[in-house]
Motif scaffolding. Sequence first.
Motif, PDB file in Angstrom:
ATOM      1  N   ILE A  15       0.835  -1.205   0.000  1.00 19.77           N
ATOM      2  CA  ILE A  15       0.000   0.000   0.000  1.00 19.77           C
ATOM      3  C   ILE A  15       0.867   1.251   0.000  1.00 19.77           C
ATOM      4  O   ILE A  15       0.638   2.187  -0.772  1.00 19.77           O
ATOM      5  N   ALA A  16       1.899   1.247   0.857  1.00 14.33           N
ATOM      6  CA  ALA A  16       2.784   2.412   0.929  1.00 14.33           C
ATOM      7  C   ALA A  16       3.467   2.640  -0.413  1.00 14.33           C
ATOM      8  O   ALA A  16       3.575   3.772  -0.887  1.00 14.33           O
ATOM      9  N   LEU A  19       1.048   4.203  -3.014  1.00  8.42           N
ATOM     10  CA  LEU A  19       0.797   5.627  -2.769  1.00  8.42           C
ATOM     11  C   LEU A  19       2.028   6.469  -3.071  1.00  8.42           C
ATOM     12  O   LEU A  19       1.932   7.539  -3.662  1.00  8.42           O
ATOM     13  N   ARG A  20       3.198   5.958  -2.689  1.00  9.96           N
ATOM     14  CA  ARG A  20       4.423   6.733  -2.897  1.00  9.96           C
ATOM     15  C   ARG A  20       4.722   6.900  -4.386  1.00  9.96           C
ATOM     16  O   ARG A  20       4.896   8.009  -4.878  1.00  9.96           O
ATOM     17  N   THR A  23       2.103   8.991  -6.239  1.00 14.11           N
ATOM     18  CA  THR A  23       2.268  10.431  -6.027  1.00 14.11           C
ATOM     19  C   THR A  23       3.368  10.978  -6.924  1.00 14.11           C
ATOM     20  O   THR A  23       3.215  12.025  -7.550  1.00 14.11           O
ATOM     21  N   TRP A  24       4.484  10.234  -6.998  1.00 12.49           N
ATOM     22  CA  TRP A  24       5.590  10.666  -7.863  1.00 12.49           C
ATOM     23  C   TRP A  24       5.154  10.750  -9.316  1.00 12.49           C
ATOM     24  O   TRP A  24       5.449  11.736 -10.015  1.00 12.49           O
ATOM     25  N   VAL A  60      -3.638  15.248 -12.891  1.00 10.03           N
ATOM     26  CA  VAL A  60      -4.754  15.495 -11.979  1.00 10.03           C
ATOM     27  C   VAL A  60      -5.640  14.253 -11.895  1.00 10.03           C
ATOM     28  O   VAL A  60      -6.037  13.822 -10.803  1.00 10.03           O
ATOM     29  N   ALA A  61      -5.913  13.629 -13.055  1.00  8.52           N
ATOM     30  CA  ALA A  61      -6.743  12.419 -13.071  1.00  8.52           C
ATOM     31  C   ALA A  61      -6.062  11.299 -12.289  1.00  8.52           C
ATOM     32  O   ALA A  61      -6.715  10.563 -11.543  1.00  8.52           O
ATOM     33  N   PHE A  63      -4.019  11.613  -9.755  1.00  7.83           N
ATOM     34  CA  PHE A  63      -4.163  11.891  -8.320  1.00  7.83           C
ATOM     35  C   PHE A  63      -5.531  11.451  -7.821  1.00  7.83           C
ATOM     36  O   PHE A  63      -5.655  10.854  -6.750  1.00  7.83           O
ATOM     37  N   ILE A  64      -6.580  11.737  -8.605  1.00  6.69           N
ATOM     38  CA  ILE A  64      -7.930  11.372  -8.172  1.00  6.69           C
ATOM     39  C   ILE A  64      -8.096   9.853  -8.159  1.00  6.69           C
ATOM     40  O   ILE A  64      -8.760   9.297  -7.285  1.00  6.69           O
ATOM     41  N   LEU A  66      -5.719   7.635  -7.615  1.00  4.75           N
ATOM     42  CA  LEU A  66      -4.778   6.960  -6.711  1.00  4.75           C
ATOM     43  C   LEU A  66      -5.444   6.380  -5.447  1.00  4.75           C
ATOM     44  O   LEU A  66      -5.232   5.202  -5.132  1.00  4.75           O
ATOM     45  N   PRO A  67      -6.265   7.172  -4.719  1.00  6.16           N
ATOM     46  CA  PRO A  67      -6.924   6.583  -3.554  1.00  6.16           C
ATOM     47  C   PRO A  67      -7.889   5.459  -3.930  1.00  6.16           C
ATOM     48  O   PRO A  67      -8.043   4.493  -3.186  1.00  6.16           O
ATOM     49  N   VAL A  68      -8.511   5.571  -5.115  1.00  3.08           N
ATOM     50  CA  VAL A  68      -9.421   4.518  -5.570  1.00  3.08           C
ATOM     51  C   VAL A  68      -8.630   3.239  -5.834  1.00  3.08           C
ATOM     52  O   VAL A  68      -9.053   2.144  -5.447  1.00  3.08           O
ATOM     53  N   ARG A  70      -5.982   2.435  -4.369  1.00  6.39           N
ATOM     54  CA  ARG A  70      -5.606   1.917  -3.055  1.00  6.39           C
ATOM     55  C   ARG A  70      -6.727   1.044  -2.479  1.00  6.39           C
ATOM     56  O   ARG A  70      -6.458  -0.003  -1.883  1.00  6.39           O
ATOM     57  N   VAL A  71      -7.999   1.456  -2.682  1.00  4.97           N
ATOM     58  CA  VAL A  71      -9.112   0.644  -2.195  1.00  4.97           C
ATOM     59  C   VAL A  71      -9.183  -0.669  -2.984  1.00  4.97           C
ATOM     60  O   VAL A  71      -9.431  -1.735  -2.415  1.00  4.97           O
TER      61      VAL A  71
END
Lengths: 105, 286
Positions: A15-16, A19-20, A23-24, A60-61, A63-64, A66-68, A70-71
């Motif tokens: 998971i880490a 996300l890392r 983000t990059w 931008v897309a 970034f939006i 990324l959390p999805v 992760r789920v």
Amino acid sequence: MNRMTVKSGQRERLIAGLLRYGTWLASAFIAGGLTLGLLQHLSKPLFVGLGSFAFVKTGVALFILLPVARVVLLLFIFLLERDYVYTAVSALVLVIIGAGLLAGI
Amino acid sequence: METATTLWLFVAAFGASALGGVLGMASGIFIVPILTLLFHMDIHAAIGASLVSVIACSCGSAASFIKGRLTNIRIAIILETATTLGALTGVFLIGIIPTACLYGLFAAVLAISAQQMLARRREAVDANVPDARSWASVLRLHSSYPDHASGRDVPYNVGRVPLGLSLMYGAGLISALLGIGSGVLKIPAMDSALKLPIKVSSATSNFMIGVTAAASAGAYFVRGDIEIGIAGPVALGSVAGARAGARLLLGLPADKLRVFLVVVLGLLAIQMLMSAFGAHIQGGPA
């Protein structure tokens, strides 16, 4: 111990890592697009045809998303661990996010 | 978007994120006031851009919290059902709610943030044998976290999940309406309702903020309500500011900075409140 169990440390690393690096990647797209836009501004004839806007929009897309993502990753981890209650909870979160996207269209 | 404006957006987001980062607070709450008051942007465009930067900051900082084993992933995913549902409600409501109300609501949240920054968070950890029939026990939420001072794992119990869920629904709603991470509302909810240790609730709140904001930002993005030219530089500035800021500003005295930010939050609250009335009279953002 179940053979299919994802080791707890491994789960956190996955998971880490997502996300890392996500983000990059997203930051790189935005930074690249903005730099391109700046260069276009400074010397128009050189860079015509390269869409700086598209790069920023992709970032931008990302970034939006990324959390999805992760789920989705969590859902698969819970599924591997045969933790069906939490698989269902993860799926529910995805359904709610999906409903928002559908409502947006 | 003008090149100069793009650069200033980046700089403003960088500065806000760097200053907030020193005190471990998210910069999301500063982005909308900066964009509306300083750049005179429409509040809806500001909310969209702010949401993207909130996601970026959450994802950028989550990795280190997870590796420190502070994030309770089970609690996060359970509460995310409520925060995303709240965000979905916000997506439907934002078109109906008058702009003046958004400014007013924002002023209230700024005031709460200022008050919270002054107050000290209290630790109320419950380490007794948990009730086996409580929601938290059934969902296997009780856990432990590594304490660096003693070098041992500190166990903790999780309380009142239904109350936590309803508070999170509200936090998700506010997040979608104002374009903030709502950490200011999530953290007290987790401290008091769920009785989590401070470090665990901070880390878990940060983890959830990304998904909550993605639920509303995704819908706004699909609708075409997110202005890429604003969202791009603001998100990049926030991530860079959060990363670099804590190191650059390490020498600043935290106490003085805290007072400074409380004053800033208070001033912004007053300014947003004035915009609320201004928007009401003129029928548009000031």
